[in-house]
Design an enzyme around this catalytic site. Structure first.
Site, PDB file in Angstrom:
ATOM      1  N   LYS A  54       0.332  -5.632  -5.119  1.00 24.92           N
ATOM      2  CA  LYS A  54      -0.913  -6.191  -4.586  1.00 24.92           C
ATOM      3  C   LYS A  54      -2.113  -5.731  -5.430  1.00 24.92           C
ATOM      4  O   LYS A  54      -1.978  -4.822  -6.249  1.00 24.92           O
ATOM      5  CB  LYS A  54      -1.070  -5.796  -3.112  1.00 24.92           C
TER       6      LYS A  54
HETATM    7  C1  LIG Z   1       3.263  -8.410   0.590  1.00 24.92           C
HETATM    8  C2  LIG Z   1       3.093  -9.290   1.763  1.00 24.92           C
HETATM    9  C3  LIG Z   1       3.290  -8.836   3.077  1.00 24.92           C
HETATM   10  C4  LIG Z   1       3.918  -7.509   3.405  1.00 24.92           C
HETATM   11  O1  LIG Z   1       3.244  -6.454   2.940  1.00 24.92           O
HETATM   12  P1  LIG Z   1       3.901  -4.976   3.106  1.00 24.92           P
HETATM   13  O2  LIG Z   1       2.712  -4.097   2.843  1.00 24.92           O
HETATM   14  O3  LIG Z   1       4.963  -4.883   2.068  1.00 24.92           O
HETATM   15  O4  LIG Z   1       4.407  -4.870   4.488  1.00 24.92           O
HETATM   16  C5  LIG Z   1       3.003  -9.684   4.128  1.00 24.92           C
HETATM   17  N1  LIG Z   1       2.569 -10.927   3.912  1.00 24.92           N
HETATM   18  C6  LIG Z   1       2.402 -11.417   2.670  1.00 24.92           C
HETATM   19  C7  LIG Z   1       1.905 -12.809   2.511  1.00 24.92           C
HETATM   20  C8  LIG Z   1       2.676 -10.623   1.553  1.00 24.92           C
HETATM   21  O5  LIG Z   1       2.557 -11.118   0.323  1.00 24.92           O
END
Ligand SMILES: *Cc1c(COP(=O)(O)O)cnc(C)c1O
Length: 376
Positions: free
Chosen positions: A181
């Protein structure tokens, strides 16, 4: 040439900050977390932020704070990471999928309205690839039917639409600081809200329903803690927060670089009949989290293999959730249930996009994509 799918921005400032955190008493939730939360709320223009272990945890707790539980329905999109519908199941409710807009891949507000039943409790839109959903329309629909909105803003820390940021029109927004992210501590997340009361409840839910954290107990006079309700163990640590705060301070500067790369991709691919890409709608500032191209579904998987053979790491966001074995088995979904999401899922390839990508790498990606799609 070898181009990674993602490279993080952790540098000297983050390393200094983490060494400072390691020299402090508290590695668990404490001052570093509270500082990060204040800066995140401030950045987004919302009242409160609560750090957690993941976006999945953030979604789960936000749904619980909305009162979502067994027997309830939550309307969401199938074109997302499985975390989104899984969080609805974690809360004990049923995910109700509706199809997406062909232009953006975001949940189709017109279909949301039609899916509302007596059991519907909340809407869970996902700001796909960083392009925000039509939150003004979704808010009107939610208000007309007495529903809550939890935004999955895992892709959209930096985005806005019609002047609104994630968390400003929704009751809650959830963010991810997972490894790929835009700001990351490997694993992490946050929930934001404009309600002080809900923030207090969420804080307790992150820590077993206890009324004091270890850092709070450490300060001042001895006092016993109490467990007031059944919570989870989702609290963010000072170690995570120490990595995140310096990245948050430079988040807009890094968005500018990703915007520049996306413009270059768009300009290069605009006139190619062999591929298309989702559009950033007027009034939207995209967080530019993922850049996806859409190609002939019959060629998609072989194109992925050939791009990888040329050293370019690409991926797919997403094969729709309703076609995952678990959801097929549990609900009897099959091909054809959500045709727009399925079509995007079958055509999409995600190209590398991050601020550390060099101009040379961007040109190599563009040249290779053009060569491969035009030669079939
Ligand atoms: C990465 C992601 C998540 C989950 O995030 P985590 O921090 O790994 O739980 C949820 N929704 C979307 C759209 C994502 O890309």
């Amino acid at each position: 040439m070898r181009v990674e799918f993602y490279r993080h921005n952790i540098g000297d400032e983050e390393k200094r900050q983490i060494l400072k955190a390691l020299d402090s008493i508290f590695l668990t939730t404490g001052e570093y977390v509270y500082e990060f939360e204040r800066e995140l709320a401030n950045y987004l223009g919302v009242k409160r932020a609560i750090g957690v272990m993941s976006c999945t945890a953030a979604l789960h707790l936000a749904l619980l704070a909305c009162g979502v539980g067994p027997g309830d329905e939550v309307i969401t999109t199938p074109l997302t990471f499985v975390a989104t519908p899984n969080a609805i199941l974690h809360a004990g409710a049923e995910p109700i999928f509706v199809d997406v807009e062909p232009m953006t891949g975001n949940i189709d507000a017109a279909l949301v309205e039609r899916a509302i039943t007596k059991r519907t409790k909340a809407i869970l839109p996902v700001h796909l690839y960083g392009h925000m959903c039509d939150m003004k329309t979704l808010r009107q629909i939610a208000d007309a039917h007495g529903l809550a909105i939890v935004e999955d803003a895992a892709h959209c820390l930096e985005g806005s639409r019609d002047g609104y940021r994630p968390g400003q029109l929704g009751d809650f927004a959830a963010f991810s600081f997972y490894a790929t992210k835009s700001i990351t501590c490997g694993e992490g997340g946050a929930i934001v809200t404009n309600s002080d009361e809900q923030a207090q409840l969420l804080r307790k839910l992150t820590l077993h329903g206890m009324n004091k954290s270890a850092a709070e107990r450490y300060k001042g006079e001895f006092s016993h803690w109490d467990m007031e309700l059944l919570g989870w163990k989702y609290n963010m640590s000072n170690v995570q927060a120490a990595l995140l705060t310096p990245q948050l301070r430079r988040v807009d500067e890094r968005l500018l670089r990703r915007e520049q790369i996306c413009r270059r991709y768009e300009e290069a691919f605009e006139d190619l009949a062999e591929l298309s890409f989702p559009k950033v709608l007027p009034g939207t500032v995209s967080a530019r989290h993922l850049f996806t191209i859409q190609v002939d579904p019959d060629l998609r998987d072989s194109l992925i293999s050939r791009l990888r053979a040329e050293g370019i790491a690409v991926t797919v966001n997403y094969l729709p959730c309703h076609l995952m074995s678990y959801y097929r088995n549990r609900y009897g979904y099959r091909e054809g249930n959500f045709p727009v999401a399925e079509r995007i899922g079958a055509m999409t390839i995600t190209l590398p996009l991050y601020s550390k990508l060099t101009d040379e790498e961007v040109e190599y990606i563009i040249g290779t994509v053009k060569k491969l799609v035009c030669s079939k």
